[in-house]
Design an enzyme around this catalytic site. Structure first.
Site, mmCIF file in Angstrom:
data_model
loop_
_atom_site.group_PDB
_atom_site.id
_atom_site.type_symbol
_atom_site.label_atom_id
_atom_site.label_comp_id
_atom_site.label_asym_id
_atom_site.label_seq_id
_atom_site.Cartn_x
_atom_site.Cartn_y
_atom_site.Cartn_z
ATOM 1 N N HIS A 141 10.737 -2.192 5.550
ATOM 2 C CA HIS A 141 11.027 -1.261 6.240
ATOM 3 C C HIS A 141 10.139 -1.828 8.021
ATOM 4 O O HIS A 141 9.844 -1.170 8.563
ATOM 5 C CB HIS A 141 9.680 -0.105 6.050
ATOM 6 N N ASP A 171 12.534 -2.879 -0.681
ATOM 7 C CA ASP A 171 11.768 -3.845 -0.026
ATOM 8 C C ASP A 171 11.113 -4.487 0.832
ATOM 9 O O ASP A 171 9.995 -4.545 1.111
ATOM 10 C CB ASP A 171 10.683 -2.494 0.474
ATOM 11 N N SER A 247 1.602 -4.097 5.882
ATOM 12 C CA SER A 247 2.454 -4.049 4.695
ATOM 13 C C SER A 247 3.753 -5.552 5.469
ATOM 14 O O SER A 247 3.112 -5.213 6.134
ATOM 15 C CB SER A 247 4.464 -2.452 5.481
#
Length: 297
Positions: A141, A171, A247
Site C-alpha cells: 500500500h 501487503d 508502514s
C-alpha cells in the site's frame, strides 16, 4: 494529525487490518454508546492529494494497485538480477537486554524512507534492505499507484527505485536499487522464535521523520486481522509506537533481527484520525520472507 494535504503517509492506507465488530456487551442496546474497551478500532487513513483533510475508513476501501505499480500488482516480476538468498537466523529466541541502543545503531543504516509520487500527490512510508542485490522490502500500500518511487538512505542520499513486484493480498512489495548503492541487508528472525513479551523496536519514518526508533514488546501472536486485498490473516501485535509513515519498516528483536513488517495500527475512533494507542500490527517474519522471495523470483 497535522500534515500537508498533498501528502500521504504509508500507514493506514487501504491495505491495513481492521477488526470485525464484536457483539455489544449484554444489556447494551443499539442506541447506547458502548464502553471504549468494546469499540472496534479501525486504521487511520492519511490525507491524500486532492482530498483535503478528509479521513478515510480503511475497513471499507479495497482499491487495487494502479498507475506505475499496476504491473507489480500481479505478485510476480521478471527481475534483471538473480535472486539472492535472504539471511535468516538460527539463534533461537532472543532474550533482550535492557539497553538496545547498540541494536538500533546497527539496524538503522539498513532502513530507508520511501518517497512516492502518484498522479494525485505525494506519499511515502518505510522499507529495509533484505539482500546484497539491492532489494528493499516495504508494504504494497506504500507504493500503490506510484508513478515514481525513490528511497532516502540513512546518510540522506536519495536514490531512484523501481517497484520490482508486489503482493497486494499480503501487503508486501519489493523495490530495487543499484547494488553498489545499497546498504547492508538485515537478518530475518523466525516466527517460531517470537514470544509474547519479547522486547522489540519499530524503525521507520513516521510522519516523514526519518530514522525514528520506538520500543515496546510483542503484545500477542497470531492476532487475526484484515490485511491487504485478501481476507483475514494473522499478524503480530505490538505496543511499540507505530504511526503513519512507519508502514513497511522493520520490527526487530533484541538482536536486531527482523521479526515483522510494520503495517498498521488500530484506533478507538471510527473516523480513524488518531495516532498510536499502543496497538500496532506487523506481518509475521516467515510470511514476509516467503512473500519477498516470491516477488524476487
Amino acid at each position: 494529525m497535522s500534515q500537508n494535504t498533498d501528502e500521504r503517509y504509508g500507514l493506514g492506507e487501504p491495505r491495513g487490518p481492521d477488526f470485525a465488530p464484536a457483539p455489544p456487551p449484554q444489556g447494551w442496546s443499539s442506541g447506547q454508546v458502548p464502553p471504549a474497551s468494546w469499540a472496534a478500532p479501525v486504521l487511520p487513513a492519511a490525507a491524500g492529494g486532492g482530498r483535503g483533510a478528509r479521513l478515510l475508513v480503511a475497513a471499507v476501501l479495497t482499491a487495487a494497485l494502479v498507475g506505475g505499480a499496476a504491473g507489480a500488482a500481479a505478485g510476480w516480476a521478471t527481475g534483471d538480477r538473480a535472486a539472492a538468498p535472504l539471511a535468516q537466523s538460527t539463534a533461537g529466541p532472543a532474550n533482550g537486554p535492557g539497553d538496545l541502543s547498540d541494536v538500533a545503531a546497527r539496524v538503522q543504516p539498513s532502513v530507508v524512507s520511501v518517497e512516492v509520487r502518484t498522479g494525485s500527490g505525494r506519499g511515502g512510508g518505510s522499507g529495509f534492505v533484505i539482500d546484497r542485490a539491492g532489494h528493499i522490502l516495504t508494504n504494497a500500500h506504500v507504493v500503490e499507484g506510484a508513478a515514481e518511487v525513490g528511497v532516502v538512505l540513512s546518510d540522506r542520499r536519495r536514490l531512484t527505485a523501481r517497484v520490482l513486484g508486489a503482493l497486494p493480498d499480503q501487503d508486501l512489495a519489493v523495490l530495487s536499487i543499484s547494488p553498489s548503492d545499497s546498504p547492508s541487508p538485515l537478518v530475518f528472525g523466525r516466527s517460531a522464535d517470537v514470544r509474547v513479551g519479547d522486547p522489540v523496536m519499530a524503525l521507520g519514518s513516521p510522519l516523514g521523520l526519518a530514522g525514528t526508533v520506538t520500543g515496546g514488546m510483542v503484545s500477542a501472536l497470531d492476532r487475526e486481522v484484515r490485511l491487504g486485498d485478501g481476507g483475514r490473516r494473522t499478524a503480530l501485535q505490538t505496543d511499540a509506537s507505530i504511526n503513519p509513515g512507519n508502514s513497511g519498516g522493520p520490527l526487530v528483536n533484541a538482536r536486531g533481527e527482523v521479526i515483522g513488517v510494520n503495517t498498521a495500527i488500530a484506533t478507538l475512533s471510527r473516523g480513524g484520525g488518531g495516532g498510536s494507542i499502543g496497538i500496532g500490527f506487523a506481518i509475521p517474519v516467515d510470511r514476509a520472507v516467503d512473500g519477498a522471495q516470491r516477488i524476487i523470483r
